[in-house]
Design a protein around this motif. Structure first.
Motif, PDB file in Angstrom:
ATOM      1  N   PRO A  29     -10.510  33.907  40.472  1.00 21.95           N
ATOM      2  CA  PRO A  29     -11.350  34.141  39.294  1.00 21.95           C
ATOM      3  C   PRO A  29     -10.557  34.840  38.196  1.00 21.95           C
ATOM      4  O   PRO A  29      -9.639  35.612  38.471  1.00 21.95           O
ATOM      5  CB  PRO A  29     -12.479  35.029  39.823  1.00 21.95           C
ATOM      6  CG  PRO A  29     -11.896  35.689  41.026  1.00 21.95           C
ATOM      7  CD  PRO A  29     -10.944  34.709  41.625  1.00 21.95           C
ATOM      8  N   LEU A  30     -10.920  34.560  36.963  1.00 22.31           N
ATOM      9  CA  LEU A  30     -10.251  35.181  35.821  1.00 22.31           C
ATOM     10  C   LEU A  30     -10.726  36.611  35.666  1.00 22.31           C
ATOM     11  O   LEU A  30     -11.920  36.897  35.758  1.00 22.31           O
ATOM     12  CB  LEU A  30     -10.553  34.387  34.544  1.00 22.31           C
ATOM     13  CG  LEU A  30      -9.807  34.815  33.284  1.00 22.31           C
ATOM     14  CD1 LEU A  30      -8.307  34.584  33.447  1.00 22.31           C
ATOM     15  CD2 LEU A  30     -10.320  34.031  32.082  1.00 22.31           C
ATOM     16  N   VAL A 163      -9.464  28.129  33.415  1.00 23.57           N
ATOM     17  CA  VAL A 163      -8.712  28.550  32.232  1.00 23.57           C
ATOM     18  C   VAL A 163      -7.236  28.519  32.585  1.00 23.57           C
ATOM     19  O   VAL A 163      -6.817  29.097  33.591  1.00 23.57           O
ATOM     20  CB  VAL A 163      -9.123  29.962  31.779  1.00 23.57           C
ATOM     21  CG1 VAL A 163      -8.143  30.506  30.743  1.00 23.57           C
ATOM     22  CG2 VAL A 163     -10.529  29.944  31.206  1.00 23.57           C
ATOM     23  N   VAL A 164      -6.451  27.811  31.788  1.00 18.74           N
ATOM     24  CA  VAL A 164      -5.000  27.797  31.942  1.00 18.74           C
ATOM     25  C   VAL A 164      -4.438  28.844  30.982  1.00 18.74           C
ATOM     26  O   VAL A 164      -4.669  28.765  29.775  1.00 18.74           O
ATOM     27  CB  VAL A 164      -4.411  26.411  31.631  1.00 18.74           C
ATOM     28  CG1 VAL A 164      -2.895  26.425  31.811  1.00 18.74           C
ATOM     29  CG2 VAL A 164      -5.054  25.345  32.508  1.00 18.74           C
ATOM     30  N   GLN A 173      -3.628  29.111  36.540  1.00 16.47           N
ATOM     31  CA  GLN A 173      -4.998  28.643  36.360  1.00 16.47           C
ATOM     32  C   GLN A 173      -5.959  29.594  37.075  1.00 16.47           C
ATOM     33  O   GLN A 173      -5.682  30.074  38.171  1.00 16.47           O
ATOM     34  CB  GLN A 173      -5.154  27.225  36.914  1.00 16.47           C
ATOM     35  CG  GLN A 173      -4.297  26.213  36.146  1.00 16.47           C
ATOM     36  CD  GLN A 173      -4.619  24.783  36.520  1.00 16.47           C
ATOM     37  OE1 GLN A 173      -5.780  24.436  36.740  1.00 16.47           O
ATOM     38  NE2 GLN A 173      -3.610  23.945  36.595  1.00 16.47           N
ATOM     39  N   PHE A 174      -7.100  29.832  36.401  1.00 13.91           N
ATOM     40  CA  PHE A 174      -8.103  30.758  36.908  1.00 13.91           C
ATOM     41  C   PHE A 174      -9.482  30.120  36.807  1.00 13.91           C
ATOM     42  O   PHE A 174      -9.777  29.381  35.859  1.00 13.91           O
ATOM     43  CB  PHE A 174      -8.090  32.062  36.115  1.00 13.91           C
ATOM     44  CG  PHE A 174      -6.771  32.786  36.134  1.00 13.91           C
ATOM     45  CD1 PHE A 174      -6.487  33.706  37.134  1.00 13.91           C
ATOM     46  CD2 PHE A 174      -5.824  32.532  35.160  1.00 13.91           C
ATOM     47  CE1 PHE A 174      -5.272  34.373  37.154  1.00 13.91           C
ATOM     48  CE2 PHE A 174      -4.602  33.188  35.177  1.00 13.91           C
ATOM     49  CZ  PHE A 174      -4.327  34.118  36.165  1.00 13.91           C
ATOM     50  N   ILE A 187     -24.322  37.709  32.833  1.00  9.80           N
ATOM     51  CA  ILE A 187     -23.351  38.219  31.881  1.00  9.80           C
ATOM     52  C   ILE A 187     -22.060  38.648  32.557  1.00  9.80           C
ATOM     53  O   ILE A 187     -21.014  38.773  31.909  1.00  9.80           O
ATOM     54  CB  ILE A 187     -23.949  39.396  31.066  1.00  9.80           C
ATOM     55  CG1 ILE A 187     -23.178  39.593  29.757  1.00  9.80           C
ATOM     56  CG2 ILE A 187     -24.008  40.647  31.900  1.00  9.80           C
ATOM     57  CD1 ILE A 187     -23.259  38.441  28.801  1.00  9.80           C
ATOM     58  N   SER A 188     -22.102  38.853  33.889  1.00 14.06           N
ATOM     59  CA  SER A 188     -20.879  39.214  34.599  1.00 14.06           C
ATOM     60  C   SER A 188     -19.884  38.055  34.616  1.00 14.06           C
ATOM     61  O   SER A 188     -18.694  38.260  34.913  1.00 14.06           O
ATOM     62  CB  SER A 188     -21.195  39.647  36.036  1.00 14.06           C
ATOM     63  OG  SER A 188     -21.644  38.537  36.809  1.00 14.06           O
ATOM     64  N   ALA A 189     -20.352  36.848  34.301  1.00 14.46           N
ATOM     65  CA  ALA A 189     -19.472  35.682  34.246  1.00 14.46           C
ATOM     66  C   ALA A 189     -18.761  35.562  32.909  1.00 14.46           C
ATOM     67  O   ALA A 189     -17.909  34.684  32.736  1.00 14.46           O
ATOM     68  CB  ALA A 189     -20.266  34.406  34.527  1.00 14.46           C
TER      69      ALA A 189
END
Length: 206
Positions: A29-30, A163-164, A173-174, A187-189
């Motif tokens: 995860p990012l 996301v790269v 990548q994440f 909203i935590s995302a």
């Protein structure tokens, strides 16, 4: 014409394959909080609209657009490179050019239409309503980015988006959870975006 169409189809096929591979791979995860570049300052890019004020000389003050080749042209200023510079740096360069004709020119450059160089833009590809390159803004988040591209299509697998991001010269990548953010209001995302990020949104498998 047929060759161009075939080439375009090949590009779409490669993109579709990349999206499907991304969807099947597990990525970390990012980090929700990312540190933007230290002392981030907007960098001028092709297509930007610039207001050039020459104090005491309104006849040569005007709005100019950065050409695709990264240069600007204005009265007494010809073929001056602008891309990759901050407004402050460009103003000093314009002063240097004008000093050949005007004594002690004082120039202010204000960016009024933002595009920015490709290296500073955030690209969104795949199942967004309006896939595009979005100029980075300080403290921009994933939610801000999704608003800019109109949200997800009905066929998007938002929770398999990635996301790269280039970190220390290496692309990584994440995973991000767009469905949880937009459709469930989690909203935590929401995560911070950085200049040069690429958001890839795959298609859902039904």
């Amino acid at each position: 014409m047929e060759t161009k169409i075939c080439n375009l189809r090949s590009v779409f096929a490669i993109l579709a394959l990349f999206l499907s591979l991304s969807a099947c791979t597990s990525y970390p995860p990012l980090n929700p909080r990312a540190e933007p570049p230290a002392d981030y300052t907007y960098i001028i890019g092709p297509g930007d609209s610039l207001e050039m004020f020459v104090w005491g000389n309104p006849e040569i003050s005007r709005t100019v657009v950065v050409r695709p080749d990264g240069k600007i042209s204005a009265p007494l200023v010809e073929e001056l490179p602008a891309t990759g510079k901050t407004p402050y740096q460009l103003a000093r360069d314009i002063e240097k050019e004008l000093s050949r004709y005007i004594r002690n020119p004082l120039v202010t450059v204000i960016v009024s239409g933002f595009v920015g160089p490709y290296s500073e833009q955030i690209r969104v590809v795949g199942e967004a309503e309006e896939p595009q390159a979005v100029p980075y803004r300080e403290h921009m988040t994933l939610l801000d980015l999704m608003i800019a591209v109109g949200g997800l299509t009905d066929f998007a697998a938002g929770n398999r988006a990635v996301v790269v991001r280039r970190i220390n010269g290496v692309q990584r990548q994440f995973r991000v959870r767009i469905d949880d953010l937009l459709r469930d209001g989690d909203i935590s995302a929401n995560v911070d975006m950085l200049p040069g990020d690429i958001l890839i949104i795959p298609e859902a498998f039904f």
